[in-house]
Enzyme design. Structure first.
Site, PDB file in Angstrom:
ATOM      1  N   GLY A  28      -0.847  -8.986  -1.311  1.00 47.56           N
ATOM      2  CA  GLY A  28      -0.327  -7.889  -1.521  1.00 47.56           C
ATOM      3  C   GLY A  28       1.097  -7.921  -2.151  1.00 47.56           C
ATOM      4  O   GLY A  28       1.681  -9.074  -2.461  1.00 47.56           O
ATOM      5  N   THR A  30       4.004  -7.077  -0.940  1.00 49.44           N
ATOM      6  CA  THR A  30       5.380  -7.764  -0.309  1.00 49.44           C
ATOM      7  C   THR A  30       4.813  -9.068   0.003  1.00 49.44           C
ATOM      8  O   THR A  30       5.848 -10.000  -0.131  1.00 49.44           O
ATOM      9  CB  THR A  30       5.333  -7.093   1.089  1.00 49.44           C
ATOM     10  OG1 THR A  30       4.936  -5.494   1.165  1.00 49.44           O
ATOM     11  CG2 THR A  30       6.480  -7.228   1.918  1.00 49.44           C
ATOM     12  N   GLY A  83       1.359  -9.141   4.759  1.00 49.71           N
ATOM     13  CA  GLY A  83       1.692  -7.453   4.706  1.00 49.71           C
ATOM     14  C   GLY A  83       0.942  -6.776   5.607  1.00 49.71           C
ATOM     15  O   GLY A  83       0.012  -7.385   6.352  1.00 49.71           O
ATOM     16  N   ASP A  85      -0.662  -2.282   5.870  1.00 42.42           N
ATOM     17  CA  ASP A  85      -0.549  -0.797   5.309  1.00 42.42           C
ATOM     18  C   ASP A  85      -0.172  -0.063   6.570  1.00 42.42           C
ATOM     19  O   ASP A  85       0.514   1.055   6.093  1.00 42.42           O
ATOM     20  CB  ASP A  85      -2.099  -0.506   5.008  1.00 42.42           C
ATOM     21  CG  ASP A  85      -2.750  -1.315   3.915  1.00 42.42           C
ATOM     22  OD1 ASP A  85      -1.944  -1.635   2.839  1.00 42.42           O
ATOM     23  OD2 ASP A  85      -3.591  -2.096   4.179  1.00 42.42           O
ATOM     24  N   LYS A  95      -4.927  -3.281   7.900  1.00 41.76           N
ATOM     25  CA  LYS A  95      -4.884  -4.054   6.634  1.00 41.76           C
ATOM     26  C   LYS A  95      -6.152  -3.960   5.893  1.00 41.76           C
ATOM     27  O   LYS A  95      -7.019  -3.421   5.986  1.00 41.76           O
ATOM     28  CB  LYS A  95      -4.560  -5.475   6.997  1.00 41.76           C
ATOM     29  CG  LYS A  95      -3.428  -6.056   7.557  1.00 41.76           C
ATOM     30  CD  LYS A  95      -2.957  -7.280   7.792  1.00 41.76           C
ATOM     31  CE  LYS A  95      -3.473  -8.302   6.565  1.00 41.76           C
ATOM     32  NZ  LYS A  95      -2.550  -7.962   5.431  1.00 41.76           N
ATOM     33  N   GLY A  98      -5.218  -4.078  -0.052  1.00 38.68           N
ATOM     34  CA  GLY A  98      -5.190  -4.790  -1.237  1.00 38.68           C
ATOM     35  C   GLY A  98      -6.629  -5.779  -1.320  1.00 38.68           C
ATOM     36  O   GLY A  98      -6.852  -6.515  -2.147  1.00 38.68           O
ATOM     37  N   GLU A 104      -7.909 -12.572   5.108  1.00 38.20           N
ATOM     38  CA  GLU A 104      -6.488 -12.147   6.006  1.00 38.20           C
ATOM     39  C   GLU A 104      -7.007 -12.713   7.560  1.00 38.20           C
ATOM     40  O   GLU A 104      -6.135 -13.153   8.121  1.00 38.20           O
ATOM     41  CB  GLU A 104      -6.064 -11.040   5.615  1.00 38.20           C
ATOM     42  CG  GLU A 104      -5.320 -10.978   4.219  1.00 38.20           C
ATOM     43  CD  GLU A 104      -5.010  -9.531   3.849  1.00 38.20           C
ATOM     44  OE1 GLU A 104      -4.213  -9.548   2.919  1.00 38.20           O
ATOM     45  OE2 GLU A 104      -5.587  -8.607   4.428  1.00 38.20           O
TER      46      GLU A 104
HETATM   47  C1  5RP Z   1      -4.273  -6.660   1.437  1.00 43.61           C
HETATM   48  C2  5RP Z   1      -3.303  -6.117   2.618  1.00 43.61           C
HETATM   49  C3  5RP Z   1      -1.952  -6.093   2.298  1.00 43.61           C
HETATM   50  O1  5RP Z   1      -1.106  -6.927   3.191  1.00 43.61           O
HETATM   51  C4  5RP Z   1      -1.653  -4.527   2.318  1.00 43.61           C
HETATM   52  O2  5RP Z   1      -2.222  -3.681   1.626  1.00 43.61           O
HETATM   53  C5  5RP Z   1      -0.184  -4.469   2.202  1.00 43.61           C
HETATM   54  O3  5RP Z   1       0.117  -4.589   0.824  1.00 43.61           O
HETATM   55  P1  5RP Z   1       1.837  -4.274   0.213  1.00 43.61           P
HETATM   56  O4  5RP Z   1       2.642  -5.346   0.695  1.00 43.61           O
HETATM   57  O5  5RP Z   1       1.389  -4.233  -1.428  1.00 43.61           O
HETATM   58  O6  5RP Z   1       1.971  -2.853   0.775  1.00 43.61           O
HETATM   59  O7  5RP Z   1      -3.699  -6.007   3.752  1.00 43.61           O
HETATM   60  O8  5RP Z   1      -5.553  -6.884   1.679  1.00 43.61           O
END
Ligand code: 5RP
Length: 229
Positions: A28, A30, A83, A85, A95, A98, A104
């Protein structure tokens, strides 16, 4: 979330990383900032080795010089930094925004510890405003989707369940699966939903992370807040 806040969260998470650690490396925007910080430190002589949670993160790690391994070579990790959501105060996460939720979760489960990096807008009282990603096998999609609808209705959850698309086609995860995004609005009982979804044969995994994160690093205009479990 501004890039500046993502960098601040990633810098605070780097404090948890010790020389010589075996890391799980999240996915992601972050997590990308965390990977760049790792790369800068590796260039200065810091020693880590990481398992990336997506092809995308693997590519960035190679670009910035973070040494990589696999869970086959290194089945037990010290720490995963990733990261999210959404998080609630019990550190249950949503999560998979992404699309990397399966890897993950496998990587987080193989880690002794998980530190989550996010901005403070991702802290919620009740999970579910962010659509829950449910990774499914493409075989039998219609039947799996119907089973997901039935089991979630039985739990009192309602809302659109849509197949994620990219460029007009079903989005494909790194593992070759599809994702259903379930807009429930509120998920009052994450454990019950998790168990019910995992009973459905076509469900590969879902984006509820329960009991995996020990710390959430939240970056906000007022600074860094640590939530701990
Ligand atoms: C990917 C994830 C990410 O960690 C989540 O979507 C957060 O992304 P971002 O840091 O771009 O907000 O779970 O599968």
């Amino acid at each position: 979330m501004s890039r500046e806040l993502k960098i601040k969260a990633a810098e605070a998470a780097f404090e948890f990383v010790k020389d010589g650690m075996k890391l799980g490396i999240g996915t992601g925007s972050t997590a990308d900032e965390f990977i760049r910080i790792l790369g800068d430190n590796v260039a200065k002589g810091f020693s880590v080795i990481g398992v990336p949670t997506s092809e995308r993160s693997a590519a960035l790690c190679r670009e910035v010089g973070v040494p990589l391994t696999t869970l086959d070579e290194t089945p037990e990790l010290d720490l995963t930094v990733d990261g999210a959501d959404e998080t609630d105060r019990a550190l249950t996460l949503i999560k998979g925004g992404g699309g990397a939720l399966l890897r993950e979760k496998i990587v987080a489960a193989a880690s002794a510890d998980m530190v989550v990096i996010a901005d403070d807008s991702k802290l919620v009282d009740t999970l579910g405003a962010f659509p829950l990603p449910i990774e499914v096998n493409p075989f039998g999609l219609g039947a799996t989707r119907r089973a997901v609808e039935k089991c979630t209705q039985a739990l009192g959850l309602s809302g659109e369940i849509s197949l994620r698309e990219a460029d007009g086609k079903p989005y494909l995860t790194d593992g070759g699966h599809f994702i259903l995004d379930a807009s429930f609005g509120r998920i009052p009982d994450a454990e019950a939903l998790s168990s019910a979804l995992l009973e459905i044969p076509g469900v590969v995994q879902h984006g509820l992370f329960i009991g995996l994160a020990s710390t959430v690093v939240l970056a906000g205009e007022g600074g860094i807040t640590l939530l701990r479990r």
